[in-house]
Design a protein around this motif. Structure first.
Motif, PDB file in Angstrom:
ATOM      1  N   GLU A   1     -40.076 -46.690  53.992  1.00  0.00           N
ATOM      2  CA  GLU A   1     -41.300 -46.200  54.627  1.00  0.00           C
ATOM      3  C   GLU A   1     -41.600 -46.982  55.905  1.00  0.00           C
ATOM      4  O   GLU A   1     -42.003 -46.406  56.913  1.00  0.00           O
ATOM      5  N   THR A   2     -41.377 -48.287  55.891  1.00  0.00           N
ATOM      6  CA  THR A   2     -41.603 -49.108  57.080  1.00  0.00           C
ATOM      7  C   THR A   2     -40.652 -48.703  58.201  1.00  0.00           C
ATOM      8  O   THR A   2     -41.072 -48.562  59.365  1.00  0.00           O
ATOM      9  N   LEU A   3     -39.378 -48.497  57.871  1.00  0.00           N
ATOM     10  CA  LEU A   3     -38.406 -48.066  58.884  1.00  0.00           C
ATOM     11  C   LEU A   3     -38.772 -46.690  59.441  1.00  0.00           C
ATOM     12  O   LEU A   3     -38.690 -46.456  60.648  1.00  0.00           O
ATOM     13  N   ARG A   4     -39.180 -45.778  58.564  1.00  0.00           N
ATOM     14  CA  ARG A   4     -39.559 -44.430  59.001  1.00  0.00           C
ATOM     15  C   ARG A   4     -40.759 -44.504  59.945  1.00  0.00           C
ATOM     16  O   ARG A   4     -40.797 -43.831  60.978  1.00  0.00           O
ATOM     17  N   LEU A   5     -41.730 -45.342  59.611  1.00  0.00           N
ATOM     18  CA  LEU A   5     -42.909 -45.490  60.458  1.00  0.00           C
ATOM     19  C   LEU A   5     -42.529 -46.041  61.831  1.00  0.00           C
ATOM     20  O   LEU A   5     -43.022 -45.559  62.860  1.00  0.00           O
ATOM     21  N   ARG A   6     -41.659 -47.050  61.869  1.00  0.00           N
ATOM     22  CA  ARG A   6     -41.213 -47.603  63.155  1.00  0.00           C
ATOM     23  C   ARG A   6     -40.529 -46.544  64.007  1.00  0.00           C
ATOM     24  O   ARG A   6     -40.768 -46.444  65.211  1.00  0.00           O
ATOM     25  N   GLN A   7     -39.654 -45.748  63.369  1.00  0.00           N
ATOM     26  CA  GLN A   7     -38.945 -44.701  64.107  1.00  0.00           C
ATOM     27  C   GLN A   7     -39.908 -43.643  64.627  1.00  0.00           C
ATOM     28  O   GLN A   7     -39.753 -43.140  65.754  1.00  0.00           O
TER      29      GLN A   7
ATOM     30  N   LEU B   1     -40.488 -42.651  68.505  1.00  0.00           N
ATOM     31  CA  LEU B   1     -40.377 -41.258  68.924  1.00  0.00           C
ATOM     32  C   LEU B   1     -41.665 -40.798  69.610  1.00  0.00           C
ATOM     33  O   LEU B   1     -41.623 -40.087  70.622  1.00  0.00           O
ATOM     34  N   MET B   2     -42.815 -41.220  69.092  1.00  0.00           N
ATOM     35  CA  MET B   2     -44.093 -40.866  69.695  1.00  0.00           C
ATOM     36  C   MET B   2     -44.193 -41.428  71.115  1.00  0.00           C
ATOM     37  O   MET B   2     -44.649 -40.748  72.042  1.00  0.00           O
ATOM     38  N   LYS B   3     -43.727 -42.670  71.296  1.00  0.00           N
ATOM     39  CA  LYS B   3     -43.759 -43.284  72.628  1.00  0.00           C
ATOM     40  C   LYS B   3     -42.868 -42.519  73.604  1.00  0.00           C
ATOM     41  O   LYS B   3     -43.248 -42.275  74.754  1.00  0.00           O
ATOM     42  N   LYS B   4     -41.674 -42.131  73.125  1.00  0.00           N
ATOM     43  CA  LYS B   4     -40.760 -41.372  73.982  1.00  0.00           C
ATOM     44  C   LYS B   4     -41.361 -40.013  74.356  1.00  0.00           C
ATOM     45  O   LYS B   4     -41.274 -39.574  75.500  1.00  0.00           O
ATOM     46  N   MET B   5     -41.972 -39.348  73.367  1.00  0.00           N
ATOM     47  CA  MET B   5     -42.566 -38.039  73.630  1.00  0.00           C
ATOM     48  C   MET B   5     -43.745 -38.166  74.593  1.00  0.00           C
ATOM     49  O   MET B   5     -43.940 -37.341  75.493  1.00  0.00           O
ATOM     50  N   LYS B   6     -44.549 -39.203  74.410  1.00  0.00           N
ATOM     51  CA  LYS B   6     -45.697 -39.443  75.286  1.00  0.00           C
ATOM     52  C   LYS B   6     -45.229 -39.661  76.719  1.00  0.00           C
ATOM     53  O   LYS B   6     -45.809 -39.129  77.669  1.00  0.00           O
TER      54      LYS B   6
END
Length: 91
Positions: free
Chosen positions: A63-69, A73-78
């Motif tokens: 879950e921690t790894l998924r959250l980091r990814q 991804l959110m930063k890249k999309m932003k």
């Protein structure tokens, strides 16, 4: 006579000890003694608890790894949306 009295007390206390209940053994509601777990049963239960704990730790790490990814991804999309918006404004 002096030797006879302590001897009687010793035999009486030994007989009383044999009839009393061992307080370490659990008694259920019906008053029946419950069988204590064997070392193999205790080991099996301990392994089961360790496996459950290990599984919980693995799920937490996943879950921690998924959250980091997702954050990356959110930063890249932003950044991509900001770039697209800037390109639209420059037209």
């Amino acid at each position: 006579m002096r030797i006879l009295i302590p001897l009687i007390f010793i035999t009486f206390s030994a007989a009383t000890r044999a009839e009393t209940h061992n307080m370490e053994e659990p008694i259920n509601i019906n008053g029946q003694y419950q069988k204590r777990a064997t070392p193999a049963e205790r080991l099996k239960l301990q392994r089961k608890m360790l496996e459950a704990r290990n599984e919980a730790l693995v799920r937490k790490q996943i879950e921690t790894l998924r959250l980091r990814q997702e954050i990356e991804l959110m930063k890249k999309m932003k950044k991509a949306f900001a770039q697209n918006l800037e390109n639209l404004e420059n037209m």
